[in-house]
Structures are given as C-alpha cells and as structure tokens.
Scaffold this motif. Structure first.
Motif, short mmCIF file in Angstrom:
data_model
loop_
_atom_site.label_atom_id
_atom_site.label_comp_id
_atom_site.label_asym_id
_atom_site.label_seq_id
_atom_site.Cartn_x
_atom_site.Cartn_y
_atom_site.Cartn_z
N GLN A 16 76.33 -26.79 -3.01
CA GLN A 16 76.30 -27.26 -1.62
C GLN A 16 77.69 -27.27 -0.97
O GLN A 16 77.85 -26.89 0.18
N GLY A 17 78.70 -27.72 -1.74
CA GLY A 17 80.06 -27.83 -1.20
C GLY A 17 80.68 -26.47 -0.88
O GLY A 17 81.77 -26.42 -0.30
N HIS A 18 80.02 -25.40 -1.27
CA HIS A 18 80.51 -24.05 -0.96
C HIS A 18 79.56 -23.36 0.03
O HIS A 18 80.00 -22.65 0.93
N MET A 19 78.26 -23.57 -0.17
CA MET A 19 77.29 -22.94 0.75
C MET A 19 77.44 -23.49 2.17
O MET A 19 77.35 -22.74 3.14
N ILE A 20 77.66 -24.80 2.28
CA ILE A 20 77.71 -25.42 3.61
C ILE A 20 78.88 -24.85 4.44
O ILE A 20 78.67 -24.37 5.55
N PRO A 21 80.12 -24.87 3.91
CA PRO A 21 81.19 -24.32 4.75
C PRO A 21 81.06 -22.82 4.99
O PRO A 21 81.43 -22.33 6.06
N GLY A 291 79.30 -36.97 -2.52
CA GLY A 291 79.09 -35.52 -2.46
C GLY A 291 77.80 -35.07 -3.12
O GLY A 291 76.88 -35.86 -3.34
N SER A 292 77.77 -33.79 -3.44
CA SER A 292 76.50 -33.20 -3.87
C SER A 292 76.35 -33.09 -5.38
O SER A 292 75.26 -32.80 -5.88
N ILE A 293 77.43 -33.29 -6.14
CA ILE A 293 77.33 -33.04 -7.59
C ILE A 293 77.55 -34.29 -8.43
O ILE A 293 76.85 -34.51 -9.41
N GLY A 349 68.30 -39.41 -1.66
CA GLY A 349 68.12 -38.02 -1.26
C GLY A 349 69.30 -37.58 -0.41
O GLY A 349 70.34 -38.23 -0.39
N TRP A 350 69.12 -36.48 0.30
CA TRP A 350 70.22 -35.85 1.05
C TRP A 350 70.58 -36.67 2.29
O TRP A 350 69.73 -36.90 3.15
N ALA A 351 71.82 -37.11 2.37
CA ALA A 351 72.24 -37.91 3.54
C ALA A 351 72.78 -36.99 4.64
O ALA A 351 73.43 -36.00 4.33
N PRO A 352 72.52 -37.31 5.90
CA PRO A 352 73.06 -36.48 7.00
C PRO A 352 74.53 -36.84 7.24
O PRO A 352 74.87 -37.46 8.25
N GLN A 353 75.38 -36.42 6.31
CA GLN A 353 76.77 -36.90 6.30
C GLN A 353 77.54 -36.59 7.58
O GLN A 353 78.27 -37.43 8.09
N ALA A 354 77.38 -35.36 8.07
CA ALA A 354 78.16 -34.99 9.27
C ALA A 354 77.71 -35.80 10.48
O ALA A 354 78.52 -36.13 11.36
N THR A 367 84.74 -42.17 -0.52
CA THR A 367 84.40 -40.78 -0.81
C THR A 367 85.01 -40.30 -2.13
O THR A 367 86.03 -40.82 -2.57
N HIS A 368 84.37 -39.26 -2.69
CA HIS A 368 84.90 -38.65 -3.91
C HIS A 368 86.02 -37.66 -3.59
O HIS A 368 86.56 -37.04 -4.49
N CYS A 369 86.34 -37.49 -2.30
CA CYS A 369 87.43 -36.60 -1.86
C CYS A 369 87.13 -35.13 -2.09
O CYS A 369 88.05 -34.33 -2.29
N GLY A 370 85.86 -34.73 -2.08
CA GLY A 370 85.55 -33.31 -2.01
C GLY A 370 86.22 -32.79 -0.73
O GLY A 370 86.40 -33.55 0.23
N TRP A 371 86.60 -31.51 -0.72
CA TRP A 371 87.38 -31.04 0.43
C TRP A 371 86.57 -31.07 1.72
O TRP A 371 87.08 -31.41 2.79
N ASN A 372 85.29 -30.74 1.64
CA ASN A 372 84.48 -30.80 2.87
C ASN A 372 84.41 -32.23 3.39
O ASN A 372 84.55 -32.48 4.58
N SER A 373 84.19 -33.16 2.48
CA SER A 373 84.11 -34.57 2.88
C SER A 373 85.42 -35.03 3.49
O SER A 373 85.45 -35.78 4.48
N THR A 374 86.54 -34.60 2.90
CA THR A 374 87.85 -34.98 3.43
C THR A 374 88.01 -34.46 4.87
O THR A 374 88.41 -35.19 5.77
N LEU A 375 87.67 -33.19 5.06
CA LEU A 375 87.77 -32.60 6.41
C LEU A 375 86.83 -33.30 7.39
O LEU A 375 87.17 -33.50 8.56
N GLU A 376 85.64 -33.65 6.90
CA GLU A 376 84.67 -34.32 7.79
C GLU A 376 85.15 -35.73 8.15
O GLU A 376 84.91 -36.21 9.26
N ALA A 377 85.87 -36.39 7.21
CA ALA A 377 86.45 -37.70 7.52
C ALA A 377 87.50 -37.55 8.61
O ALA A 377 87.54 -38.31 9.58
N1 UDP Z 1 76.63 -33.62 1.93
C1 UDP Z 1 75.65 -34.08 2.80
N2 UDP Z 1 74.77 -35.01 2.33
C2 UDP Z 1 74.83 -35.50 1.08
C3 UDP Z 1 75.83 -35.04 0.21
C4 UDP Z 1 76.73 -34.10 0.66
O1 UDP Z 1 75.57 -33.65 3.96
O2 UDP Z 1 74.00 -36.35 0.73
C5 UDP Z 1 77.54 -32.55 2.40
C6 UDP Z 1 78.88 -33.07 2.87
O3 UDP Z 1 78.83 -33.38 4.24
C7 UDP Z 1 79.79 -31.89 2.55
C8 UDP Z 1 79.16 -31.26 1.32
O4 UDP Z 1 77.81 -31.69 1.31
O5 UDP Z 1 79.77 -30.96 3.62
C9 UDP Z 1 79.80 -31.70 0.02
O6 UDP Z 1 80.99 -31.02 -0.14
P1 UDP Z 1 82.29 -31.72 -0.75
O7 UDP Z 1 83.34 -30.66 -0.80
O8 UDP Z 1 82.64 -32.92 0.02
O9 UDP Z 1 81.86 -32.21 -2.18
P2 UDP Z 1 81.01 -31.57 -3.41
O10 UDP Z 1 79.59 -31.82 -3.11
O11 UDP Z 1 81.35 -30.10 -3.45
O12 UDP Z 1 81.49 -32.33 -4.58
#
Ligand code: UDP
Length: 494
Positions: A16-21, A291-293, A349-354, A367-377
């Motif tokens: 997810q952290g790669h497919m989404i961006p 995050g997703s993992i 389940g899947w949270a609408p994080q953005a 946050t776990h500081c995944g890069w997408n999450s960091t950018l979204e913060a």
């Molecule tokens: N995300 C989301 N809902 C969730 C979990 C994750 O929308 O319940 C999205 C989050 O907004 C981000 C991506 O999934 O865009 C996770 O990427 P990130 O690099 O933060 O962490 P990873 O999941 O790769 O560890």
C-alpha cells in the motif's frame, strides 16, 4: 512529440505504501495529458479501484492492467499478492521471486497493445523492470518511495561499506558526508536498515542497486523546500536527473479523492470519520495509526489504549492490525464501551487517513513515520508523535524531530516488528505513561509546542505551494520529467 503521446507504464511494488503514491503520481501525469497503464494484480486491483474511479470521473486516460499473480509458481499461498498479505517471514523470498515472474507476461502484454508504451516508471523495489525496458527498448525511470533524507543517508553509508562491514546490528556509526543543514548523527544497522537488508535478501538488494544505477532518472515523492540540502546532494551522488514531484497526495482536493486512496472506492466510512470530526475544536484531536504493514501486539495495543484514555483528549485510533485473538477482541470491545463515541473513535480496517489528517480538527498524529504518513502529516499541518517500527522509519523520525522540528519522540530505539528476528515477540515496547506524555507534549500549548506547530504550518504551506501551477517547484519538476521522457523516447525510437 507532445505530452498526449506519452504512454507511461507505471509499476508499483505491491504494498500500500508504494501503490498509493504511484497511483497519485499516475493521476498527476494523466492530468497533464499522458496515457497511463498502471500495472497490478487482481487482489491489488480491488484496492486501486478508487483511483480508477477518480480517473474515470475526471476523464483521465488511466487504465489498470491486471496480470495474474503467480503465487503457486513461487510457492506462495493463494492471495498472497501484497506485502501486507505475507503471513510469515520465510515467505518474503518467494514473494519477491514471484514479482520477478511478472516480467514475461508484462512484456507479452506491452508488445500486443497498440499503440505501444513510450517509457516505464518502476518502483525501486521492482528492479526486474530493467529487463522489460531493455527488451522493449524503452527509457526507464525509478520511483523512490522513501524520503530523500533516507536515500542520501543510506547511499553515503553504503559507499562507506557500512552494510557489508562486520559491525554488530546495534553498534553506533556516524553517517558520513551529510550536508550542513542536516548535522551529524549516529545510526546502527537496525535504525538505518534499507528495504532489503534482511537475512536472505542480499540478491534482491544487489539487483535494486544495479537497476538504480542504470536508470534514466529518478522520481521522488518529496518537495524541494522540505529537504533541500538532501535533494541537492542526492542528485549529485546519484549522478543523474532527479525530480522531486511531491507531495503527490496533493492531487486530491476533495473528500472522495482522498478517501479513494488505497481502497475500493466505497467511501461511506470516510464520510463517517469526517462527520465525527465536524464541530470539534481546531487542532484538538489526536490521530493514531501505524500504516499498512506494522502489526500491534495485544499487550502493546492495551498500553496504547490506556495511554490514550488517560490523556483525556479526543482521538481517532486505527487498530486494523490488532491481533486476531479473543483477548484482543474482548479488550477492544470493552475499551470502546468505556470510551464512548464522544471521546474516541476506533477504526477497524482501512482508515481514511488522508481525509482525517487534512481535517482542521486534527492537531496531533501518533505515527510509525512511514514516508507517506510523514508527508501527509506535513500537508495536513499536523504535529507528529513519532514511533518508528522498521526500515526507513527511524531515519524519517530523525528528519521530522531533529531536522524539521515538527515531531516529538515516543522513545523507541529498535525495530519492533514481528517479522524481524531481533524484534518484538510480543513484549510492550512503549508503556501507557510514555504514550500519554509524548502525546501531551506534542499537543502542549507552551513555547516549544507552539514552535513545532508554527514549523509544520509553514512546511504545509510550502507543500501546497510546491504543487501549484503558478511557480510550484514540484509542478515544474513534473513538467521537466515529462519533457525529458519525451526527449529520450524520441532518441530511442529514431
Ligand atoms: N493508509 C490509509 N489507511 C490506513 C493505513 C494506511 O489510508 O488504515 C495510507 C496512508 O495514508 C499512507 C499509506 O497508506 O498513504 C501508508 O504508507 P506509509 O509510507 O505511511 O507506511 P507503510 O504502510 O508503507 O508502512
């Protein structure tokens, strides 16, 4: 050749952290006229349906290409099509082997499809794309999902033989040759781990390095004002064109678009979260998600919940990765009853994080500081409470807390991930009191807290500006990337 003749084949890692961006990047490119074939597999196509709907609704030329995932050929259980579906550590190697097996069907598909593709953008973790591009005679670009700070630190460490030295996993080492804006600091092999520094993954790591070295350029999901010193040095160190074009999540302006990310496009649940946030005081709510993992063990989950309850502020807590066991389920149900909807919202389940992070009511993000999450913060102007779990997240924490000044550490020192051999086996890594105090500090109205909020607001403004058509650095970089792709395509085909 105009942009409308560009046909880009976009190949994200199945995580997810790669497919989404990469889906966001595809939308940005399609909005400028390029045709996009976004490569995926049946299970992942369901998660990309939201993006496909956004493209269709806006009349953008984006198509999902579903290739069957060869689970059985690589000895994987059926349905193991995404990193978050890998149930055991020993299945990582077969998972990456089966990704390689996508090369031949993809070549067949691309050869058969008129008019043919003009170039490829493949995730760094999909090095086999080098073979596809080579056979079809196409330019190939690498998409880097992590921060430029992480890329630069790990590149410099690799050049000083850090990863191959006999150093023990916890021995401190000073990151060499960093620019002045970053300062000097130490890491260990556990906190500067690259994606494939896992036992048995060194062949993949070498393949990744080779594919990067041979790429026609690198696309980054960051923006120049966020980590300017790193972008400059990384460009020099990589010795090729580098285009920071993020934050790519900036493509989405409305709730439906934000909610489409990573899900099947049914965003009723996202409206629920937005509704819950309506009417709450600006900056008063804390959002918690890893995050997703990353997986949260039962005992650790209890500590987080107790810490949040003791904090006495409203919160949204995404607990989707809570262990599937009776103890966890019972505790969560009792917790929800105690908390009541007014104080806290638990999302399973899947949270609408953005959607959540861009709401004005949210002021803190554990946050776990995944890069997408960091950018979204940053884009949401939300202060971070940093709790890295693995790989690049420790360096992202350092960037957020020490360099950018927008985060408060919860205080973890080592990876705590169930698949890591030295990692957490179920013990509590952060106790309830540490959870409560870190969040309180981040939400605090004192001088330090004010300064963190000022910084994140400023960076959020810069992020928005970067994506603007009028003078935005990322907007312009994406244009120059497309022009470069057009030029290379013309050269290859003449
Ligand atoms: N995300 C989301 N809902 C969730 C979990 C994750 O929308 O319940 C999205 C989050 O907004 C981000 C991506 O999934 O865009 C996770 O990427 P990130 O690099 O933060 O962490 P990873 O999941 O790769 O560890």
């Amino acid at each position: 050749m105009d942009k409308a003749k560009l046909h880009l084949v976009v190949i994200p890692l199945l995580a997810q952290g790669h497919m989404i961006p990469m889906a966001d990047l595809s939308l940005l490119l399609a909005a400028r006229g390029a045709r996009i074939s976004l490569i995926t597999t049946p299970l992942n196509a369901i998660r990309l349906r939201g993006v496909a709907n956004v493209a269709a609704d806006s009349g953008l030329p984006l198509r999902l290409v579903e290739l069957p995932f060869p689970c059985a050929d690589a000895g994987l259980p059926v349905g193991c099509e995404n990193v978050d579906r890998i149930p055991r550590e020993d299945l990582f190697t077969p998972f990456f082997k089966s990704l390689n097996l996508l090369a031949e069907p993809l070549k067949r598909y691309l050869r058969a499809e008129p008019p043919g593709p003009t170039c490829i953008i493949a995730d760094q973790c999909m090095p086999w794309a080098i073979d596809v591009a080579g056979d079809l005679g196409l330019p190939r670009f690498v998409f880097q999902a992590p921060s430029c700070f992480f890329l630069l630190c790990t590149l410099n460490l690799a050049r000083h033989n850090f990863y191959h030295s006999a150093t023990n996993w916890r021995e401190p080492f000073t990151v060499p040759e960093l620019p002045d804006g970053v300062g000097r600091f130490q890491v260990t092999k556990l906190t500067a781990q690259r994606f494939f520094d896992w036992p048995g993954q060194d062949v993949v790591q070498r393949h990744v390095e080779k594919a990067e070295a041979a790429a026609d350029g690198i696309v980054l999901n960051t923006f120049e004002a966020l980590e300017p010193w790193c972008v400059q040095d990384y460009r020099r160190a990589a010795g090729k064109e580098v285009w920071p074009v993020g934050p790519v999540s900036g493509f989405h302006k409305d709730l439906a678009g934000k909610a489409s990310r990573g899900s099947d496009g049914d965003y009723i649940y996202a409206s629920g979260a937005a509704k819950w946030l309506e009417g709450r005081m600006q900056g008063s709510v804390v959002f918690v998600s890893f995050g997703s993992i990353s997986l949260t063990r039962t005992r650790q989950m209890v500590e987080i919940g107790e810490g949040l309850e003791a904090m006495g502020r409203p919160f949204i807590w995404a607990v989707k990765q809570a262990e599937e066991n009776e103890e966890a389920r019972n505790w969560l149900s009792e917790f929800e009853e105690r908390i009541t909807e007014r104080r806290g919202l638990v999302i399973r389940g899947w949270a609408p994080q953005a959607v959540i992070l861009s709401h004005a009511a949210v002021g803190g993000f554990m946050t776990h500081c995944g890069w997408n999450s960091t950018l979204e913060a940053v884009a949401g102007r939300v202060v971070m409470v940093t709790w890295p779990h693995l790989v690049d997240q420790f360096l992202n924490e350092r960037l957020a807390v020490d360099v950018l000044g927008i985060g408060v550490r919860v205080g973890v020192r080592w990876p705590a991930f169930h698949q890591w051999p030295e990692g957490d086996q179920g013990e509590v890594v952060v106790g309830r009191e540490a959870v409560r105090t870190a969040v309180e500090k981040a939400m605090d109205g004192g001088k330090e807290g004010e300064e963190r909020r000022r910084r994140v607001r400023e960076l959020g403004d810069f992020a928005e500006k970067a994506m603007e058509e009028e003078g935005g650095s990322s907007f312009q970089n994406l244009n120059s990337f497309m022009e470069h792709a057009i030029k290379l395509t013309a050269q290859r085909s003449s």
